[in-house]
Scaffold this active site. Structure first.
Site, PDB file in Angstrom:
ATOM      1  N   ASP A  31       0.828  -1.223   0.000  1.00  0.00           N
ATOM      2  CA  ASP A  31       0.000   0.000   0.000  1.00  0.00           C
ATOM      3  C   ASP A  31       0.855   1.264   0.000  1.00  0.00           C
ATOM      4  O   ASP A  31       0.573   2.195  -0.730  1.00  0.00           O
ATOM      5  CB  ASP A  31      -1.032  -0.007   1.150  1.00  0.00           C
ATOM      6  CG  ASP A  31      -0.464  -0.272   2.528  1.00  0.00           C
ATOM      7  OD1 ASP A  31       0.735  -0.599   2.647  1.00  0.00           O
ATOM      8  OD2 ASP A  31      -1.233  -0.135   3.509  1.00  0.00           O
ATOM      9  N   GLY A  75      -1.989  -8.816  13.774  1.00  0.00           N
ATOM     10  CA  GLY A  75      -1.976  -8.645  12.323  1.00  0.00           C
ATOM     11  C   GLY A  75      -3.351  -8.674  11.683  1.00  0.00           C
ATOM     12  O   GLY A  75      -3.480  -8.855  10.474  1.00  0.00           O
ATOM     13  N   LEU A  76      -4.422  -8.489  12.490  1.00  0.00           N
ATOM     14  CA  LEU A  76      -5.783  -8.532  11.950  1.00  0.00           C
ATOM     15  C   LEU A  76      -6.444  -7.149  11.988  1.00  0.00           C
ATOM     16  O   LEU A  76      -7.650  -7.026  11.854  1.00  0.00           O
ATOM     17  CB  LEU A  76      -6.627  -9.549  12.738  1.00  0.00           C
ATOM     18  CG  LEU A  76      -6.052 -10.979  12.762  1.00  0.00           C
ATOM     19  CD1 LEU A  76      -6.903 -11.892  13.640  1.00  0.00           C
ATOM     20  CD2 LEU A  76      -5.956 -11.565  11.356  1.00  0.00           C
ATOM     21  N   SER A  77      -5.627  -6.137  12.190  1.00  0.00           N
ATOM     22  CA  SER A  77      -6.111  -4.742  12.166  1.00  0.00           C
ATOM     23  C   SER A  77      -7.126  -4.423  13.249  1.00  0.00           C
ATOM     24  O   SER A  77      -8.099  -3.696  13.008  1.00  0.00           O
ATOM     25  CB  SER A  77      -6.710  -4.383  10.804  1.00  0.00           C
ATOM     26  OG  SER A  77      -5.704  -3.990   9.951  1.00  0.00           O
ATOM     27  N   SER A  78      -6.897  -4.957  14.432  1.00  0.00           N
ATOM     28  CA  SER A  78      -7.786  -4.589  15.539  1.00  0.00           C
ATOM     29  C   SER A  78      -7.715  -3.078  15.763  1.00  0.00           C
ATOM     30  O   SER A  78      -8.734  -2.434  16.040  1.00  0.00           O
ATOM     31  CB  SER A  78      -7.411  -5.341  16.810  1.00  0.00           C
ATOM     32  OG  SER A  78      -6.083  -5.040  17.171  1.00  0.00           O
ATOM     33  N   SER A  79      -6.543  -2.484  15.593  1.00  0.00           N
ATOM     34  CA  SER A  79      -6.425  -1.041  15.840  1.00  0.00           C
ATOM     35  C   SER A  79      -7.150  -0.233  14.770  1.00  0.00           C
ATOM     36  O   SER A  79      -7.865   0.718  15.084  1.00  0.00           O
ATOM     37  CB  SER A  79      -4.964  -0.626  15.954  1.00  0.00           C
ATOM     38  OG  SER A  79      -4.230  -1.130  14.863  1.00  0.00           O
ATOM     39  N   GLU A 115      -4.568   7.072  12.235  1.00  0.00           N
ATOM     40  CA  GLU A 115      -3.366   6.247  12.475  1.00  0.00           C
ATOM     41  C   GLU A 115      -2.086   7.047  12.226  1.00  0.00           C
ATOM     42  O   GLU A 115      -1.156   7.027  13.020  1.00  0.00           O
ATOM     43  CB  GLU A 115      -3.410   5.018  11.551  1.00  0.00           C
ATOM     44  CG  GLU A 115      -2.227   4.090  11.674  1.00  0.00           C
ATOM     45  CD  GLU A 115      -2.391   3.016  12.733  1.00  0.00           C
ATOM     46  OE1 GLU A 115      -3.514   2.554  12.953  1.00  0.00           O
ATOM     47  OE2 GLU A 115      -1.363   2.636  13.341  1.00  0.00           O
ATOM     48  N   ASP A 135      -5.449  -1.035   5.590  1.00  0.00           N
ATOM     49  CA  ASP A 135      -6.322  -1.546   6.651  1.00  0.00           C
ATOM     50  C   ASP A 135      -7.689  -0.859   6.639  1.00  0.00           C
ATOM     51  O   ASP A 135      -8.737  -1.515   6.685  1.00  0.00           O
ATOM     52  CB  ASP A 135      -5.670  -1.350   8.028  1.00  0.00           C
ATOM     53  CG  ASP A 135      -4.292  -1.994   8.087  1.00  0.00           C
ATOM     54  OD1 ASP A 135      -4.027  -2.894   7.277  1.00  0.00           O
ATOM     55  OD2 ASP A 135      -3.478  -1.574   8.926  1.00  0.00           O
TER      56      ASP A 135
HETATM   57  C1  GLA Z   1       0.126  -2.995   8.377  1.00  0.00           C
HETATM   58  C2  GLA Z   1      -0.116  -1.572   7.898  1.00  0.00           C
HETATM   59  C3  GLA Z   1      -0.712  -1.577   6.495  1.00  0.00           C
HETATM   60  C4  GLA Z   1       0.136  -2.419   5.534  1.00  0.00           C
HETATM   61  C5  GLA Z   1       0.441  -3.794   6.141  1.00  0.00           C
HETATM   62  C6  GLA Z   1       1.429  -4.598   5.334  1.00  0.00           C
HETATM   63  O1  GLA Z   1      -1.084  -3.661   8.521  1.00  0.00           O
HETATM   64  O2  GLA Z   1      -0.991  -0.900   8.787  1.00  0.00           O
HETATM   65  O3  GLA Z   1      -0.853  -0.236   6.027  1.00  0.00           O
HETATM   66  O4  GLA Z   1       1.289  -1.735   5.162  1.00  0.00           O
HETATM   67  O5  GLA Z   1       0.955  -3.676   7.450  1.00  0.00           O
HETATM   68  O6  GLA Z   1       0.884  -5.006   4.107  1.00  0.00           O
END
Ligand code: GLA
Length: 391
Positions: free
Chosen positions: A40, A128-132, A164, A176
């Protein structure tokens, strides 16, 4: 179908115990990225799904200008602060994510008169599941809804991303927040971070389920390593830009140009750039396979991406590698890779539904043999984006 669920019920119960305000409920999912790792912020293509688990928020207006905030994941830690005093750098604790979402959305749309807020999540944190990001997204959504703003989804993505980068201070890309807001049931999102084009590519649930396998080792995203990768890519880009006219991001650099100028890059920078340039090709091939309905072709690119994240981008861990290796040993597993930034957390695998039981058995056993740790495996289908829930 009822959207009521246990984490929501618990959150509502807690809200009613501490607030007299009228309750408004919201949910934002987490995400798993299946292809396009660290693309990204390099202008590439990402291919995530939203998950059916995420963050619930119970919100009610108050009239004294105060924010009273609790998270059921941090019992006993009540944040009480005037809404007008929210500002970047105020805190780096758990509350910074939702504070960031509220702060940036109120800057855009206007102040709330005061807010009681209770959060509850059914997604593991720092895995690594974007809880934040799901907390940031729910914060932006609830401000829009409580102020009666009909916000455009792209604006909400942009604001949640700003929470963020500006409030929390992680230099992440747009993956995310995009994955969360554009989540759709039964499809993988294909989002081009340079052209901003988007496509929902069907994933047939009779063909594939998503296994999220927890290594049991958390990672710390904000703590340096992620920002270091971003800085390395920026340095590599600057070197290419001195040689190649018109290059705006690493995604623009072709294989031939990379080979021609590789000697100008320090070895670590060359490895980072190569991952990005190869991943451009892998996402292209993965998308083409999915378009032809060949989940196996897509899965093969996921596993190849993991090898590159391990050897070239160097964001894997022995536990993530062991999980991927155990996963792809199972007949019916199409592919597997770390999901999210790396450095710990979870892997994602695509698995034929008929192979689920064998997958659970084999991966649990092999992972324990190799690492001495236990894993937790959860099954998902791609889910929808953030919603307000009637209570
Ligand atoms: C984290 C970052 C994202 C992306 C991923 C890796 O989740 O927040 O923006 O860069 O790592 O793909």
């Amino acid at each position: 179908m009822s959207t009521k669920s246990r984490p929501l019920d618990l959150c509502l119960e807690r809200f009613r115990a501490v607030s007299k305000a009228e309750a408004h409920a919201f949910f934002a999912p987490g995400r798993a990225n299946l292809m396009g790792a660290h693309m990204d912020y390099n202008g590439g293509v990402v291919m995530p799904v939203a998950l059916s688990k995420g963050t619930y928020a119970l919100a009610g207006l108050r009239q004294d200008g105060m924010l009273r905030l609790e998270s059921m994941q941090f019992p006993g830690e009540v944040v009480e602060v005037p809404l007008a005093e929210l500002k970047p750098g105020r805190t780096d604790g758990w509350s910074s994510y939702v504070e960031g979402g509220l702060w940036i959305a109120m800057q855009r749309w206007g102040q709330l008169p005061g807010l009681d807020l209770i959060l509850n999540a059914d997604l593991p944190m720092a895995k690594g599941l974007s809880s934040s990001a799901s907390v940031e997204c729910v914060g932006v959504l609830l401000v829009a809804k409580l102020l009666g703003i009909k916000a455009d989804v792209d604006e909400m993505i942009h604001l949640a991303h700003g929470a963020e980068t500006q409030y929390v201070g992680v230099r992440c890309g747009i993956l995310d927040q995009t994955a969360i807001f554009l989540g759709e049931a039964n499809s993988i999102l294909r989002f081009d971070c340079l052209e901003l084009s988007r496509e929902h590519m069907p994933l047939d649930s009779a063909e594939a389920s998503i296994a999220i396998c927890d290594t049991g080792v958390a990672r710390e995203l904000a703590s340096s390593a992620f920002n270091q990768r971003v800085a390395e890519c920026t340095r590599a880009l600057t070197i290419f830009q001195e040689q190649i006219p018109g290059v705006t991001c690493l995604r623009d650099v072709s294989h031939e140009e990379f080979e021609r100028h590789i000697d100008l890059l320090a070895p670590a920078l060359a490895r980072r750039a190569q991952h990005v340039i190869d991943e451009v090709q892998r996402t292209r091939e993965g998308s083409a396979a999915l378009r032809r309905g060949e989940v196996a072709g897509f899965g093969a690119q996921m596993t190849a991406a993991h090898v590159s994240l391990r050897d070239l981008y160097e964001v894997s861990s022995p536990e993530l590698d062991a999980m991927v290796e155990a996963s792809v040993e199972v007949d019916g597993c199409y592919g597997s890779r770390l999901t999210g930034a790396g450095f710990g957390g979870c892997t994602a695998a695509l698995v034929h539904p008929a192979a689920q039981a064998e997958f659970e058995k084999h991966v649990t056993q092999r992972y324990a043999e190799v690492t001495g740790r236990t894993t937790n495996i959860q099954w998902f289908a791609p889910a929808g984006g953030p919603v307000e829930i009637e209570v």
